[in-house]
Design a protein around this motif. Structure first.
Motif, PDB file in Angstrom:
ATOM      1  N   THR A 322       0.826  -1.209   0.000  1.00 55.97           N
ATOM      2  CA  THR A 322       0.000   0.000   0.000  1.00 55.97           C
ATOM      3  C   THR A 322       0.857   1.254   0.000  1.00 55.97           C
ATOM      4  N   SER A 323       0.310   2.347  -0.550  1.00 60.07           N
ATOM      5  CA  SER A 323       1.015   3.628  -0.578  1.00 60.07           C
ATOM      6  C   SER A 323       1.076   4.270   0.795  1.00 60.07           C
ATOM      7  N   SER A 324       0.284   3.780   1.759  1.00 64.70           N
ATOM      8  CA  SER A 324       0.310   4.332   3.112  1.00 64.70           C
ATOM      9  C   SER A 324       1.650   4.074   3.794  1.00 64.70           C
ATOM     10  N   GLY A 325       2.430   3.138   3.266  1.00 66.46           N
ATOM     11  CA  GLY A 325       3.731   2.849   3.846  1.00 66.46           C
ATOM     12  C   GLY A 325       4.827   3.776   3.351  1.00 66.46           C
ATOM     13  N   ILE A 326       4.474   4.822   2.591  1.00 68.98           N
ATOM     14  CA  ILE A 326       5.452   5.753   2.042  1.00 68.98           C
ATOM     15  C   ILE A 326       5.481   7.023   2.876  1.00 68.98           C
ATOM     16  N   ALA A 327       6.665   7.441   3.295  1.00 67.50           N
ATOM     17  CA  ALA A 327       6.843   8.709   4.012  1.00 67.50           C
ATOM     18  C   ALA A 327       7.893   9.534   3.278  1.00 67.50           C
ATOM     19  N   LYS A 328       7.737  10.860   3.315  1.00 60.45           N
ATOM     20  CA  LYS A 328       8.677  11.739   2.631  1.00 60.45           C
ATOM     21  C   LYS A 328       9.068  12.888   3.559  1.00 60.45           C
ATOM     22  N   TYR A 594      -0.181   8.959  19.678  1.00 62.77           N
ATOM     23  CA  TYR A 594      -1.376   9.796  19.604  1.00 62.77           C
ATOM     24  C   TYR A 594      -1.555  10.411  18.223  1.00 62.77           C
ATOM     25  N   VAL A 595      -0.562  10.289  17.360  1.00 60.24           N
ATOM     26  CA  VAL A 595      -0.649  10.802  15.999  1.00 60.24           C
ATOM     27  C   VAL A 595      -0.393   9.657  15.037  1.00 60.24           C
ATOM     28  N   LYS A 596      -1.170   9.606  13.966  1.00 62.04           N
ATOM     29  CA  LYS A 596      -1.099   8.460  13.053  1.00 62.04           C
ATOM     30  C   LYS A 596       0.277   8.269  12.437  1.00 62.04           C
ATOM     31  N   ASP A 597       0.954   9.366  12.084  1.00 62.32           N
ATOM     32  CA  ASP A 597       2.244   9.229  11.414  1.00 62.32           C
ATOM     33  C   ASP A 597       3.419   9.398  12.365  1.00 62.32           C
ATOM     34  N   SER A 598       3.222   9.143  13.658  1.00 56.79           N
ATOM     35  CA  SER A 598       4.319   9.269  14.621  1.00 56.79           C
ATOM     36  C   SER A 598       5.396   8.223  14.390  1.00 56.79           C
ATOM     37  N   GLU A 599       5.095   7.165  13.636  1.00 56.50           N
ATOM     38  CA  GLU A 599       6.099   6.152  13.331  1.00 56.50           C
ATOM     39  C   GLU A 599       7.098   6.638  12.291  1.00 56.50           C
ATOM     40  N   THR A 600       6.719   7.653  11.529  1.00 56.25           N
ATOM     41  CA  THR A 600       7.602   8.155  10.467  1.00 56.25           C
ATOM     42  C   THR A 600       8.062   9.593  10.697  1.00 56.25           C
ATOM     43  N   ASP A 621       5.996  17.314  11.043  1.00 53.07           N
ATOM     44  CA  ASP A 621       5.970  17.837   9.675  1.00 53.07           C
ATOM     45  C   ASP A 621       4.564  17.905   9.095  1.00 53.07           C
ATOM     46  N   THR A 622       3.665  17.095   9.611  1.00 50.12           N
ATOM     47  CA  THR A 622       2.348  16.978   8.978  1.00 50.12           C
ATOM     48  C   THR A 622       1.170  17.439   9.833  1.00 50.12           C
ATOM     49  N   SER A 623       1.362  17.677  11.127  1.00 58.77           N
ATOM     50  CA  SER A 623       0.213  17.963  12.005  1.00 58.77           C
ATOM     51  C   SER A 623       0.583  18.886  13.149  1.00 58.77           C
ATOM     52  N   LEU A 658      -5.194  13.300  23.681  1.00 58.50           N
ATOM     53  CA  LEU A 658      -5.292  14.198  22.534  1.00 58.50           C
ATOM     54  C   LEU A 658      -6.567  15.017  22.604  1.00 58.50           C
ATOM     55  N   LYS A 659      -6.402  16.346  22.531  1.00 61.69           N
ATOM     56  CA  LYS A 659      -7.553  17.257  22.570  1.00 61.69           C
ATOM     57  C   LYS A 659      -7.912  17.813  21.195  1.00 61.69           C
ATOM     58  N   PHE A 660      -6.895  18.067  20.377  1.00 62.33           N
ATOM     59  CA  PHE A 660      -7.148  18.721  19.092  1.00 62.33           C
ATOM     60  C   PHE A 660      -6.007  18.404  18.142  1.00 62.33           C
ATOM     61  N   GLN A 661      -6.361  18.271  16.854  1.00 64.56           N
ATOM     62  CA  GLN A 661      -5.339  18.019  15.845  1.00 64.56           C
ATOM     63  C   GLN A 661      -5.751  18.641  14.529  1.00 64.56           C
ATOM     64  N   LYS A 662      -4.751  19.181  13.819  1.00 63.62           N
ATOM     65  CA  LYS A 662      -5.021  19.811  12.528  1.00 63.62           C
ATOM     66  C   LYS A 662      -3.927  19.422  11.540  1.00 63.62           C
ATOM     67  N   LYS A 663      -4.334  19.040  10.331  1.00 68.63           N
ATOM     68  CA  LYS A 663      -3.382  18.618   9.297  1.00 68.63           C
ATOM     69  C   LYS A 663      -2.700  19.833   8.669  1.00 68.63           C
ATOM     70  N   TYR A 664      -1.414  19.670   8.378  1.00 67.88           N
ATOM     71  CA  TYR A 664      -0.626  20.677   7.678  1.00 67.88           C
ATOM     72  C   TYR A 664       0.203  19.985   6.604  1.00 67.88           C
ATOM     73  N   GLN A 665       0.792  20.803   5.739  1.00 66.35           N
ATOM     74  CA  GLN A 665       1.759  20.295   4.772  1.00 66.35           C
ATOM     75  C   GLN A 665       3.095  20.963   5.055  1.00 66.35           C
ATOM     76  N   HIS A 666       4.085  20.182   5.427  1.00 68.38           N
ATOM     77  CA  HIS A 666       5.425  20.687   5.731  1.00 68.38           C
ATOM     78  C   HIS A 666       5.387  21.780   6.800  1.00 68.38           C
ATOM     79  N   PHE A 667       5.026  21.386   8.001  1.00 67.30           N
ATOM     80  CA  PHE A 667       4.957  22.278   9.150  1.00 67.30           C
ATOM     81  C   PHE A 667       6.386  22.478   9.668  1.00 67.30           C
ATOM     82  N   ILE A 668       6.896  23.723   9.620  1.00 61.83           N
ATOM     83  CA  ILE A 668       8.289  24.001   9.960  1.00 61.83           C
ATOM     84  C   ILE A 668       8.457  24.521  11.382  1.00 61.83           C
TER      85      ILE A 668
END
Length: 704
Positions: A322-328, A594-600, A621-623, A658-668
């Motif tokens: 699956t493409s879900s296994g890809i991180a960048k 607590y975050v889905k992509d914490s493994e990557t 980077d993402t949230s 976890l109280k709140f979460q918001k998606k971002y793209q390349h959060f610096i």
């Protein structure tokens, strides 16, 4: 744009600053240290990023080499070697991040290198066809041997498992060399028709059974029998040059990619034909991780690390479909690359050799209706995040304004920079010098004023960490030798050296994180050796206070509460804890994902809410996500459950939810701008793609 989130404790406005336009720095080569799970990634600007891959990928340090290019890189144990067009073999000190030793090779430009399995020999291939062997045993780097000169450049080379043979690739042929004698014992050429273009061997791998796998300019991967110098099979895997070939640890799969950026995996499979059993390489899987040229591939365990023209470090799986296994991970500078002056609403952005200062605007308080595009970008599944009571977008009274753009002297790479909280002082450093400026932001249409401070103490020299205290009266400079120089900024603007903090007794590796408490009494450093050390101010000087219990995973972010001496730290395995520096005990600890992509993707920074000390605001980077400190629920019922709950309350060790979460793209970066305003700095991926040259064009059925 501003976004307002109504929480139980009040309203928080978030400024989404998306004007940080970094240039994509493409990846030239990679090397992995499989023992310590380290990955070295070189880029076209001559920098080397060192990543820790034990848990989530963590960018722990950057070496600014000053080299024009890095064409080859290899580990020998914990030692890192590089070669390039300058014709030198270089070893790097991974603690001071400086050049350790250098040797000149016979021949000018060096295109490749390889280290034998024992880590005692390194082979180099040059433009003129020379092969140099250096002895690197016993921490030395001594010239050992020169092989017979071959015709044409050597673009790739690999030792076999015994280090008795070296395989090289160049133009129209690959050669097998006897390492002891320096003579070529086999030459295997590529058959080509008249007037056909030359075949360039870009990459090769040598297996333990002496099978050789090569990738060339025709888009073909060829398999050779190195023992008998025989051609076994070939596969037209790509529509353009195969620039990189890698093999998994079991050596039953090879991975290839190149100008045609698809990553293709081939598996060694037994095929029965009549009564004969044969082994052939069969196409196993295909992945689309990058959209531009892939120049480097590495296999470590089940993971494939890839990189190329787009600058992204791609991480995918050999076996997962699956493409879900890809991180960048984007081509971003090691943080902190952004600094905020809350008093004057200024934002400092660091680029490779420039710094910019922006003035942030304010909201009108009038609600703005989002366009469809923005709504689509922000859309998320309801079951992915906790419910949010209300989200309102507000109009700007005045948009952000660029006040200053400053280029470093001679265009040298900037290693670190900072802007004081009061906005009056700007400091940046390269590997060779540091500069400090008095800054006065221009109001309305007036120009900003910048004055360089020249009368500085002799200890005010190049550094890798810069940190101002909250009152802008103290400045900390972390040096390459891991000492920290402390300076006082006097009311008349003079800079006075007040102390040298020697950290080498407590931190054995590079210091990559620093923090100072709001009161100025606690100074905290974190090293890549998994150590967190704390200094306390006594009699106007900092003295070592304690080292926190050493954890197994790297520290990725630290922060100190505004009104209490409590340190919050995050780690690459997604663990977070809070530690009381006065009581010397843990007050909160959590290791739930607590975050889905914490493994990557690991936490990049921690922002603590001064209105509510039980709220932790973090981002990767993402949230962006908000965690609330709370006592864990008792497990089980009856008397046992009551006793356990009582014990937890007495221990005062809380958990997080976890109280709140918001998606971002390349959060610096994330920081407070005022008592109820946050500024979130991100990089738009489209701005990166727009700066890239044209990608390999493929015709697709039904498309224009």
């Amino acid at each position: 744009m501003k976004e307002t989130n109504h929480e139980e404790d009040g309203i928080t406005q978030i400024h989404n600053a998306s004007f940080y336009n970094l240039t994509p720095r493409f990846i030239t080569c990679m090397a992995c240290n499989k023992i310590n799970k380290k990955l070295a990634v070189s880029r076209n600007d001559g920098t080397i990023d060192i990543w820790d891959m034990q848990y989530a990928s963590f960018h722990e340090k950057t070496i600014v080499t000053g080299e024009s290019s890095i064409e080859g890189m290899a580990w020998a144990g914990n030692r890192l070697f590089t070669v390039g067009l300058t014709g030198h073999l270089l070893e790097w000190d991974l603690t001071t991040l400086t050049k350790h030793q250098s040797q000149t090779a016979t021949g000018n430009s060096i295109w490749c290198l390889d280290v034998n399995t024992e880590g005692t020999l390194v082979a180099l291939g040059t433009e003129e066809g020379y092969i140099n062997i250096f002895d690197i045993s016993d921490e030395q780097m001594a010239y050992s041997k020169l092989f017979d000169k071959q015709q044409g450049r050597i673009l790739c080379c690999k030792f076999d498992s015994t280090a008795e043979h070296l395989v090289t690739g160049g133009i129209d042929a690959i050669r097998i060399w006897d390492v002891k004698t320096g003579h070529a014992i086999h030459r295997m050429s590529y058959a080509r028709q008249k007037r056909a273009q030359e075949v360039i061997v870009w990459s090769l791998q040598v297996l333990k059974d002496m099978t050789i796998i090569t990738g060339d300019s025709r888009g073909i991967v060829t398999v050779w029998d190195g023992k008998n110098a025989a051609h076994l099979e070939e596969h037209h895997v790509l529509k353009a040059d195969v620039l990189a070939v890698a093999v998994n640890e079991e050596e039953n799969k090879f991975i290839c990619s190149g100008i045609d950026p698809k990553i293709r995996i081939y598996a060694l499979t037994e095929i029965k034909k009549e009564d004969i059993t044969m082994q052939n390489w069969i196409k196993y899987r295909q992945k689309q991780v990058h959209d531009h040229d892939v120049k480097a591939l590495i296999c470590m365990g089940d993971k494939i690390f890839s990189g190329g023209m787009d600058g992204y470090l791609g991480i995918s799986s050999v076996d997962r479909t699956t493409s879900s296994g890809i991180a960048k991970h984007g081509p971003f500078l090691q943080g902190p690359a952004v600094c905020v002056s809350s008093e004057k609403r200024l934002l400092l952005l660091r680029y490779p050799n420039t710094v910019e200062i922006w003035k942030l605007g304010k909201s009108t308080g009038i609600e703005q209706i989002e366009d469809e595009e923005e709504e689509i970008k922000e859309e998320v599944k309801e079951d992915d995040y906790p419910p949010v009571e209300e989200k309102v977008f507000l109009k700007y009274e005045k948009g952000p304004q660029k006040l200053l753009e400053m280029r470093s002297k001679h265009g040298n790479q900037i290693t670190c920079s900072s802007l004081s909280p009061d906005g009056n002082w700007l400091v940046y450093s390269t590997m060779t010098e540091i500069r400090m400026f008095a800054f006065m932001a221009g109001e309305e249409n007036k120009m900003s004023q910048v004055v360089r401070i020249k009368c500085l103490p002799q200890e005010f020299t190049a550094c890798k960490n810069i940190l101002f205290s909250d009152d802008s009266k103290t400045l900390f400079l972390g040096k390459i030798d891991n000492t920290v120089e402390v300076f006082s900024i006097l009311s008349n603007g003079e800079i006075d050296h007040s102390q040298t903090i020697k950290t080498s007794k407590y931190i054995k590796d590079t210091i990559h994180l620093v923090a100072v408490s709001n009161c100025g009494n606690y100074f905290v450093t974190a090293g890549t050796c998994r150590t967190i050390a704390v200094w306390i101010k006594k009699d106007k000087h900092f003295k070592h206070h304690l080292n926190l219990p050493r954890y197994t995973a790297p520290t990725t972010a630290i922060s100190i509460h505004r009104d209490s001496p409590r340190l919050v730290a995050s780690f690459s395995d997604s663990k977070i804890f809070e530690y009381d520096l006065e009581e010397m005990c843990f007050t909160c600890t959590e290791k739930d994902c607590y975050v889905k992509d914490s493994e990557t993707h690991c936490v990049n920074s921690i922002v603590l809410d001064h209105r509510n000390p039980n709220m932790f605001i973090l981002h990767n980077d993402t949230s962006l996500f908000v965690l609330e400190k709370c006592l864990p629920d008792a497990v089980g019922g009856g008397d046992d459950g009551v006793k356990k709950k009582k014990k937890l309350i007495e221990s005062k060790v809380a958990g997080l939810k976890l109280k709140f979460q918001k998606k971002y793209q390349h959060f610096i970066h994330l920081a407070w701008l005022s008592i109820d305003e946050l500024v979130a700095v991100g990089v738009n991926p489209i701005s990166l793609i727009e700066q890239l040259p044209g990608a390999f064009v493929q015709k697709k059925f039904g498309a224009d």
